[in-house]
Design a protein around this motif. Sequence first.
Motif, mmCIF file in Angstrom:
data_model
loop_
_atom_site.group_PDB
_atom_site.id
_atom_site.type_symbol
_atom_site.label_atom_id
_atom_site.label_comp_id
_atom_site.label_asym_id
_atom_site.label_seq_id
_atom_site.Cartn_x
_atom_site.Cartn_y
_atom_site.Cartn_z
ATOM 1 N N MET A 112 0.898 -1.295 0.206
ATOM 2 C CA MET A 112 0.068 0.029 -0.109
ATOM 3 C C MET A 112 0.794 1.163 -0.019
ATOM 4 S SD MET A 112 -3.227 -0.634 -0.215
ATOM 5 C CE MET A 112 -3.912 0.629 0.338
ATOM 6 N N ASN A 113 2.024 1.115 0.706
ATOM 7 C CA ASN A 113 2.835 2.337 0.633
ATOM 8 C C ASN A 113 3.431 2.674 -0.729
ATOM 9 O OD1 ASN A 113 2.439 2.992 3.395
ATOM 10 N ND2 ASN A 113 4.085 1.806 4.022
ATOM 11 N N LYS A 114 4.088 1.596 -1.177
ATOM 12 C CA LYS A 114 4.370 1.490 -2.732
ATOM 13 C C LYS A 114 3.356 2.343 -3.682
ATOM 14 C CE LYS A 114 7.750 -2.219 -2.956
ATOM 15 N NZ LYS A 114 7.749 -3.398 -3.711
ATOM 16 N N ALA A 115 2.098 1.705 -3.353
ATOM 17 C CA ALA A 115 1.071 2.315 -4.367
ATOM 18 C C ALA A 115 0.895 3.614 -4.225
ATOM 19 C CB ALA A 115 -0.184 1.455 -4.345
ATOM 20 N N ARG A 116 0.948 4.402 -2.730
ATOM 21 C CA ARG A 116 0.550 5.473 -2.404
ATOM 22 C C ARG A 116 1.817 6.416 -3.052
ATOM 23 N NH1 ARG A 116 0.638 5.422 3.108
ATOM 24 N NH2 ARG A 116 -1.332 4.455 2.992
ATOM 25 N N GLN A 117 2.962 5.912 -3.060
ATOM 26 C CA GLN A 117 4.015 6.804 -3.541
ATOM 27 C C GLN A 117 4.068 6.772 -4.989
ATOM 28 O OE1 GLN A 117 7.462 4.539 -2.258
ATOM 29 N NE2 GLN A 117 7.557 5.741 -0.161
ATOM 30 N N GLU A 118 3.665 5.858 -5.769
ATOM 31 C CA GLU A 118 3.279 5.750 -7.231
ATOM 32 C C GLU A 118 2.094 6.785 -7.593
ATOM 33 O OE1 GLU A 118 4.650 4.656 -10.817
ATOM 34 O OE2 GLU A 118 5.543 4.160 -9.066
ATOM 35 N N LEU A 119 1.140 6.605 -6.825
ATOM 36 C CA LEU A 119 0.069 7.532 -7.192
ATOM 37 C C LEU A 119 0.310 9.138 -6.784
ATOM 38 C CD1 LEU A 119 -2.892 7.612 -7.796
ATOM 39 C CD2 LEU A 119 -3.431 7.499 -5.347
ATOM 40 N N ALA A 120 1.278 9.320 -5.951
ATOM 41 C CA ALA A 120 1.555 10.699 -5.672
ATOM 42 C C ALA A 120 2.463 10.970 -6.603
ATOM 43 C CB ALA A 120 2.605 10.831 -4.662
ATOM 44 N N LYS A 121 3.225 10.174 -7.488
ATOM 45 C CA LYS A 121 3.987 10.634 -8.690
ATOM 46 C C LYS A 121 3.084 11.033 -9.673
ATOM 47 C CE LYS A 121 8.074 7.770 -7.491
ATOM 48 N NZ LYS A 121 8.721 6.657 -8.051
ATOM 49 N N ARG A 122 2.087 10.239 -9.974
ATOM 50 C CA ARG A 122 1.164 10.480 -11.132
ATOM 51 C C ARG A 122 0.126 11.455 -10.731
ATOM 52 N NH1 ARG A 122 0.519 4.390 -13.765
ATOM 53 N NH2 ARG A 122 2.714 3.951 -13.562
ATOM 54 N N ALA A 123 -0.003 12.168 -9.689
ATOM 55 C CA ALA A 123 -1.145 13.111 -9.387
ATOM 56 C C ALA A 123 -1.115 14.191 -10.101
ATOM 57 C CB ALA A 123 -1.135 13.232 -7.968
ATOM 58 N N ASP A 124 0.107 14.758 -10.324
ATOM 59 C CA ASP A 124 0.055 16.114 -11.048
ATOM 60 C C ASP A 124 -0.295 15.967 -12.483
ATOM 61 O OD1 ASP A 124 1.224 17.214 -8.970
ATOM 62 O OD2 ASP A 124 3.335 16.888 -9.472
#
Length: 161
Positions: A112-124
């Motif tokens: 879940m932490n990995k997915a959260r970090q990946e999502l934060a990268k793509r959020a912009d």
Amino acid sequence: MPRFPLQPSPEKDEPCSTEANEPSELQDMVGYTRRPGWIGRVFGAGSGPIADRYSVPTQIAIGGVSGWCAGFVCQKVGKLAASAVGGGFLLLQIANHTGYVRVDWKRVERDMNKARQELAKRADFAASEVNSAMGEVQLFVKKNIVITGGFIGGFLLGLAS
């Protein structure tokens, strides 16, 4: 120019009856077939806002019927999806409680932490896409306010039925 099969072909010495100075059924049919169909008139290059082409009661009817259909489908699909997700969750909980399934919660937390970090990268990138899509929706609603109102009303009725 093609001829109707029931029309006799002219003899070599006879003048053709489809000349420009004599109107014929053949010319009328050719003109009719070149006219765009309803799809071309609705979605063609010259199609502008619906408010310019249809009367207000027609716009409300089109919006209401399409909204009701969309609402009814969303209601049925939503019930099915909620039943499937809820039933799957219930079965997993029963299987976990009885010992058929063991969950490695440390691994779940790490993933879940990995997915959260990946999502934060793509959020912009996603935010700019969402903003442009919202701008297009706002423009459509402003140009076609009557049909949009009919759609929303029909959608709510479709959800309630």
